[in-house]
Design a protein around this motif. Structure first.
Motif, PDB file in Angstrom:
ATOM      1  N   PRO A 413       0.805  -1.182   0.126  1.00  0.00           N
ATOM      2  CA  PRO A 413       0.116   0.051   0.027  1.00  0.00           C
ATOM      3  C   PRO A 413       1.007   1.314   0.061  1.00  0.00           C
ATOM      4  CG  PRO A 413      -0.161  -0.991   2.240  1.00  0.00           C
ATOM      5  CD  PRO A 413       0.678  -1.960   1.287  1.00  0.00           C
ATOM      6  N   PHE A 414       0.292   2.349  -0.846  1.00  0.00           N
ATOM      7  CA  PHE A 414       1.102   3.701  -0.830  1.00  0.00           C
ATOM      8  C   PHE A 414       1.191   4.176   0.716  1.00  0.00           C
ATOM      9  CE2 PHE A 414       0.285   8.238  -1.685  1.00  0.00           C
ATOM     10  CZ  PHE A 414       1.692   8.403  -2.000  1.00  0.00           C
ATOM     11  N   ASN A 415       2.197   4.396   0.901  1.00  0.00           N
ATOM     12  CA  ASN A 415       2.489   5.206   2.182  1.00  0.00           C
ATOM     13  C   ASN A 415       2.744   6.740   2.057  1.00  0.00           C
ATOM     14  OD1 ASN A 415       3.429   6.653   4.632  1.00  0.00           O
ATOM     15  ND2 ASN A 415       4.103   4.742   5.454  1.00  0.00           N
ATOM     16  N   ARG A 416       1.623   7.551   2.116  1.00  0.00           N
ATOM     17  CA  ARG A 416       2.222   9.098   1.891  1.00  0.00           C
ATOM     18  C   ARG A 416       2.983  10.017   2.666  1.00  0.00           C
ATOM     19  NH1 ARG A 416      -2.065  12.855   3.500  1.00  0.00           N
ATOM     20  NH2 ARG A 416      -0.901  14.205   2.260  1.00  0.00           N
ATOM     21  N   PHE A 417       3.425   9.218   3.676  1.00  0.00           N
ATOM     22  CA  PHE A 417       4.527   9.788   4.585  1.00  0.00           C
ATOM     23  C   PHE A 417       6.063   9.027   4.123  1.00  0.00           C
ATOM     24  CE2 PHE A 417       0.792   9.323   7.039  1.00  0.00           C
ATOM     25  CZ  PHE A 417       0.485  10.895   7.133  1.00  0.00           C
ATOM     26  N   THR A 418       6.211   7.923   3.721  1.00  0.00           N
ATOM     27  CA  THR A 418       7.509   7.497   3.322  1.00  0.00           C
ATOM     28  C   THR A 418       7.283   7.672   1.847  1.00  0.00           C
ATOM     29  OG1 THR A 418       6.555   5.173   3.176  1.00  0.00           O
ATOM     30  CG2 THR A 418       7.570   5.884   5.443  1.00  0.00           C
ATOM     31  N   GLY A 419       6.520   7.606   1.163  1.00  0.00           N
ATOM     32  CA  GLY A 419       6.374   7.482  -0.462  1.00  0.00           C
ATOM     33  C   GLY A 419       6.385   6.050  -0.926  1.00  0.00           C
ATOM     34  N   GLU A 420       6.529   5.029   0.075  1.00  0.00           N
ATOM     35  CA  GLU A 420       6.784   3.891  -0.497  1.00  0.00           C
ATOM     36  C   GLU A 420       5.565   2.990  -0.840  1.00  0.00           C
ATOM     37  OE1 GLU A 420      10.517   2.613   2.342  1.00  0.00           O
ATOM     38  OE2 GLU A 420       8.431   2.455   3.136  1.00  0.00           O
ATOM     39  N   GLY A 421       5.560   1.955  -1.657  1.00  0.00           N
ATOM     40  CA  GLY A 421       4.212   1.234  -2.118  1.00  0.00           C
ATOM     41  C   GLY A 421       4.335   1.115  -3.286  1.00  0.00           C
ATOM     42  N   LEU A 435     -14.230   2.904  -3.433  1.00  0.00           N
ATOM     43  CA  LEU A 435     -14.143   4.386  -3.691  1.00  0.00           C
ATOM     44  C   LEU A 435     -13.230   5.110  -2.999  1.00  0.00           C
ATOM     45  CD1 LEU A 435     -15.575   6.525  -5.277  1.00  0.00           C
ATOM     46  CD2 LEU A 435     -17.308   6.758  -3.509  1.00  0.00           C
ATOM     47  N   ASP A 436     -13.136   4.863  -1.718  1.00  0.00           N
ATOM     48  CA  ASP A 436     -12.228   5.794  -0.827  1.00  0.00           C
ATOM     49  C   ASP A 436     -10.844   5.583  -1.451  1.00  0.00           C
ATOM     50  OD1 ASP A 436     -11.394   7.172   1.493  1.00  0.00           O
ATOM     51  OD2 ASP A 436     -10.589   5.171   1.884  1.00  0.00           O
ATOM     52  N   ALA A 437     -10.222   4.252  -1.888  1.00  0.00           N
ATOM     53  CA  ALA A 437      -9.030   3.894  -2.521  1.00  0.00           C
ATOM     54  C   ALA A 437      -8.715   4.855  -3.760  1.00  0.00           C
ATOM     55  CB  ALA A 437      -8.949   2.386  -2.407  1.00  0.00           C
ATOM     56  N   VAL A 438      -9.780   4.634  -4.659  1.00  0.00           N
ATOM     57  CA  VAL A 438      -9.738   5.334  -5.706  1.00  0.00           C
ATOM     58  C   VAL A 438      -9.541   6.836  -5.734  1.00  0.00           C
ATOM     59  CG1 VAL A 438     -10.867   6.004  -8.119  1.00  0.00           C
ATOM     60  CG2 VAL A 438     -10.924   3.740  -7.025  1.00  0.00           C
ATOM     61  N   ARG A 439     -10.243   7.480  -4.549  1.00  0.00           N
ATOM     62  CA  ARG A 439     -10.071   8.571  -4.113  1.00  0.00           C
ATOM     63  C   ARG A 439      -8.401   9.046  -3.836  1.00  0.00           C
ATOM     64  NH1 ARG A 439     -15.769   9.554  -1.294  1.00  0.00           N
ATOM     65  NH2 ARG A 439     -16.753  10.273  -3.084  1.00  0.00           N
ATOM     66  N   ARG A 440      -8.065   8.483  -2.906  1.00  0.00           N
ATOM     67  CA  ARG A 440      -6.489   8.427  -2.415  1.00  0.00           C
ATOM     68  C   ARG A 440      -5.792   8.409  -3.719  1.00  0.00           C
ATOM     69  NH1 ARG A 440      -5.460   3.677   0.626  1.00  0.00           N
ATOM     70  NH2 ARG A 440      -7.638   3.115   0.961  1.00  0.00           N
ATOM     71  N   ALA A 441      -5.882   7.358  -4.661  1.00  0.00           N
ATOM     72  CA  ALA A 441      -5.051   7.367  -5.651  1.00  0.00           C
ATOM     73  C   ALA A 441      -5.294   8.686  -6.676  1.00  0.00           C
ATOM     74  CB  ALA A 441      -5.437   6.299  -6.740  1.00  0.00           C
ATOM     75  N   GLN A 442      -6.391   9.229  -6.956  1.00  0.00           N
ATOM     76  CA  GLN A 442      -6.650  10.202  -7.821  1.00  0.00           C
ATOM     77  C   GLN A 442      -5.962  11.578  -6.957  1.00  0.00           C
ATOM     78  OE1 GLN A 442      -7.727  11.616  -9.979  1.00  0.00           O
ATOM     79  NE2 GLN A 442      -9.711  12.567  -9.960  1.00  0.00           N
ATOM     80  N   ARG A 445      -2.246  11.306  -7.386  1.00  0.00           N
ATOM     81  CA  ARG A 445      -1.883  11.926  -8.482  1.00  0.00           C
ATOM     82  C   ARG A 445      -2.111  13.004  -8.904  1.00  0.00           C
ATOM     83  NH1 ARG A 445      -4.346  11.883 -13.697  1.00  0.00           N
ATOM     84  NH2 ARG A 445      -3.086  11.047 -15.429  1.00  0.00           N
ATOM     85  N   LYS A 446      -3.239  13.881  -8.316  1.00  0.00           N
ATOM     86  CA  LYS A 446      -3.247  15.411  -8.577  1.00  0.00           C
ATOM     87  C   LYS A 446      -2.393  16.022  -7.759  1.00  0.00           C
ATOM     88  CE  LYS A 446      -8.170  16.387  -9.400  1.00  0.00           C
ATOM     89  NZ  LYS A 446      -9.319  16.371  -8.652  1.00  0.00           N
ATOM     90  N   HIS A 447      -2.091  15.846  -6.576  1.00  0.00           N
ATOM     91  CA  HIS A 447      -1.475  16.720  -5.675  1.00  0.00           C
ATOM     92  C   HIS A 447      -0.025  16.474  -5.205  1.00  0.00           C
ATOM     93  CE1 HIS A 447      -5.309  18.636  -5.172  1.00  0.00           C
ATOM     94  NE2 HIS A 447      -5.897  17.320  -4.607  1.00  0.00           N
ATOM     95  N   GLU A 448       0.344  15.164  -5.360  1.00  0.00           N
ATOM     96  CA  GLU A 448       1.619  14.672  -5.304  1.00  0.00           C
ATOM     97  C   GLU A 448       2.184  13.893  -6.492  1.00  0.00           C
ATOM     98  OE1 GLU A 448       1.935  12.891  -0.943  1.00  0.00           O
ATOM     99  OE2 GLU A 448      -0.251  12.646  -1.742  1.00  0.00           O
ATOM    100  N   PRO A 449       2.202  14.535  -7.676  1.00  0.00           N
ATOM    101  CA  PRO A 449       2.633  13.803  -8.982  1.00  0.00           C
ATOM    102  C   PRO A 449       4.098  13.441  -8.794  1.00  0.00           C
ATOM    103  CG  PRO A 449       2.509  16.334  -9.276  1.00  0.00           C
ATOM    104  CD  PRO A 449       1.962  16.134  -7.802  1.00  0.00           C
ATOM    105  N   GLU A 450       4.935  13.958  -7.907  1.00  0.00           N
ATOM    106  CA  GLU A 450       6.319  13.246  -8.125  1.00  0.00           C
ATOM    107  C   GLU A 450       6.103  11.854  -7.357  1.00  0.00           C
ATOM    108  OE1 GLU A 450       9.016  16.105  -6.501  1.00  0.00           O
ATOM    109  OE2 GLU A 450       8.797  17.317  -8.485  1.00  0.00           O
TER     110      GLU A 450
END
Ligand code: ADP
Length: 493
Positions: A413-421, A435-442, A445-450
């Motif tokens: 799973p994507f960890n937004r603090f470490t960037g791992e996943g 839906l929640d997982a799709v929103r997290r992905a979206q 992609r939008k706010h943390e493109p790198e």
């Protein structure tokens, strides 16, 4: 020491006959074992399309009559070399002269009973190959350990031969009427009076396989644990717990040569990790055109699947309007349950240019969806291993998965603090969590493109080859051949 000889019994193998992941595994694992010095071979039914396409590359080895209850049936035995793997085929027009792998359940029971009998008759002289291990896959081959025990070893034949049963999906057990099974398999009465082959009033080939094989494997460590519980055990969890010491979970891999975005002939543009962004953009554009989806900056979520309840298709349908409202496009390729097919057609009509449904089995389009999508939806209720999510990762499409079975073992799973996943996961199979997982992905992609781009590269760089698992299977064969014969719990040879 001479090479260990292993014969794979299966109803599917890529590129000859494919319905699902079983074909991918049997199309890849034997070659990976051969690379490790195991003499692995495969035996399949000779389905009509295979005969039409490959007969001129095959050699006829044997023709005989095989007894199937009161029937006496012709059985031809052919062999051909496929990428270094000897592949044998059982020929019989009546049973296998169809264009489909599976025809109709009642008939399939008889078709695969014939296949298993014919394979046992082909061992040794007809094939010029006497395996040390019979590696049986799923219910279509699961009666073989029983037949070997009840009808061969008890008479002193094939005594040292070991059997492995790999369960690719516990839900399919090959249940059939007791009388039919007794007739097709010549089951001695003694075996019909205890729990060896019967489950209530029916015969259960998968149960017999679990009871009589020397080792039982399934295709991921997590699924191997899950099936010991009533929720995932499909009424066989009790027996599986009994045989727990013989059960292991060995993770599948994929054919990394056939599934390689750097060389894939089906794609509009090939790409590797270095040019993934540009390559995927070109593939996405071409895919949108092919499927009639609007060109836009929104992410594209793909799905390539059999359309059955197991795969969580209903969750996708329930969440679909909300997913589209998030601005995500959805492309589904699949066939199966007519109810799901109709609902997906309606969804496509409701969201023109945003939802596309290809109601087919289409190898090329499957490749293009893996390459052209940003996300890959796989909300399976249960998933023994799952091949599609591994392919998706290799093509840089981030899987959105329910944390179950092999999905749990392969998607970090994507960890937004470490960037791992390597993808996005959720813990309960519900439309809301999907839906929640799709929103997290979206969002990512939008706010943390790198971070999202790094995730794509991390997914693409995972090693999903069969090398490691092949080594584990090799060790399993060695331990069976070194040890004493299995302590079968059923009546046996
Ligand atoms: P299962 O074996 O349960 O169907 P897996 O994920 O293990 O699921 O394997 C599915 C395999 O079948 C993958 O290789 C996937 O690409 C392929 N597949 C499924 N549906 C289709 C389809 N409609 N067209 C082409 N390939 C398909």
């Amino acid at each position: 020491m001479s090479r260990t000889k292993v014969l794979f019994l299966s109803s599917e193998m890529t590129p000859f006959a494919k319905v699902g992941g079983l074909a991918d595994v049997v199309g890849t694992l034997p070659a990976a074992l051969r690379a490790l010095g195991v003499d692995a071979r495969v035996i399949l039914p000779l389905y009509a399309p295979v005969k039409r396409r490959y007969l001129d590359r095959m050699t006829l080895l044997d023709e005989r009559s095989v007894r199937l209850g009161w029937r006496s049936q012709y059985s031809g035995l052919y062999v051909m070399n496929h990428d270094g793997v000897p592949v044998y085929f059982i020929d019989n027009e009546y049973y296998f002269g169809h264009d489909r792998v599976y025809v109709e359940y009642g008939f399939d029971v008889e078709r695969f009973a014939f296949y298993q009998r014919a394979v046992l008759d082909a061992l040794g002289d007809p094939m010029s190959f006497l395996p040390d291990v019979l590696h049986c896959n799923d219910w279509q081959a699961a009666m073989v350990p029983f037949l070997l025990s009840a009808q061969f070893r008890s008479k002193g034949y094939h005594e040292g031969m070991k059997t492995v049963l790999t369960i690719h999906n516990l839900m399919y057990q090959g249940l059939c009427a007791k009388d039919l099974a007794a007739d097709l398999f010549d089951i001695p009465t003694a075996y019909l009076n205890d729990g060896a082959v019967l489950a209530g009033p029916a015969a259960n080939p998968l149960q017999a396989g679990i009871r009589f094989s020397d080792a039982v494997t399934t295709v991921s460590p997590t699924y191997a644990q899950e099936i010991l519980t009533p929720s995932f055990g499909e009424n066989l969890d009790g027996l599986l717990r009994e045989r727990k010491d013989r059960l292991s979970g060995i993770l599948n891999g994929i054919d990394t040569a056939a599934w390689d975005p750097r060389t894939d002939p089906y794609l509009a543009a090939t790409y590797g990790e270095a040019d993934a962004l540009a390559g995927k953009k070109a593939c996405r554009r071409a895919l949108r055109k092919e499927l009639g989806l609007k060109e836009c900056v929104a992410p594209l979520a793909g799905m390539v699947t059999r359309l059955y309840a197991q795969k969580g298709v209903d969750l996708v349908l329930e969440a679909l309007d909300a997913i589209v409202a998030e601005g995500v496009q959805v492309a589904v390729l699949g066939s199966g349950d007519p109810g799901y097919e109709a609902a997906l057609r309606q969804a496509q009509a409701r969201h023109p240019g945003r939802v596309a449904f290809a109601n087919a089995f289409d190898e090329g389009l499957a490749h293009r969806i893996y390459a052209g999508s940003d996300l890959f939806l796989m909300p399976s209720r249960f998933e023994p291993c799952g091949i599609s999510q591994m392919i998706a990762m290799r093509y840089g499409s981030l899987p959105v998965v329910h944390e179950t079975g092999g999905l749990r073992d392969t998607v970090a799973p994507f960890n937004r603090f470490t960037g791992e996943g390597t993808g996005f996961t959720f813990s309960r199979p519900s439309a809301g969590e999907l839906l929640d997982a799709v929103r997290r992905a979206q969002d990512a992609r939008k706010h943390e493109p790198e971070a999202f781009a790094r995730l794509v590269l991390s997914a693409m760089s995972q090693d999903f080859s069969f090398r490691r698992s092949a080594g584990t299977y090799k060790e399993l064969y060695a331990s069976l051949l070194a040890g004493p014969r299995a302590g079968r719990t059923g009546r046996g040879g």
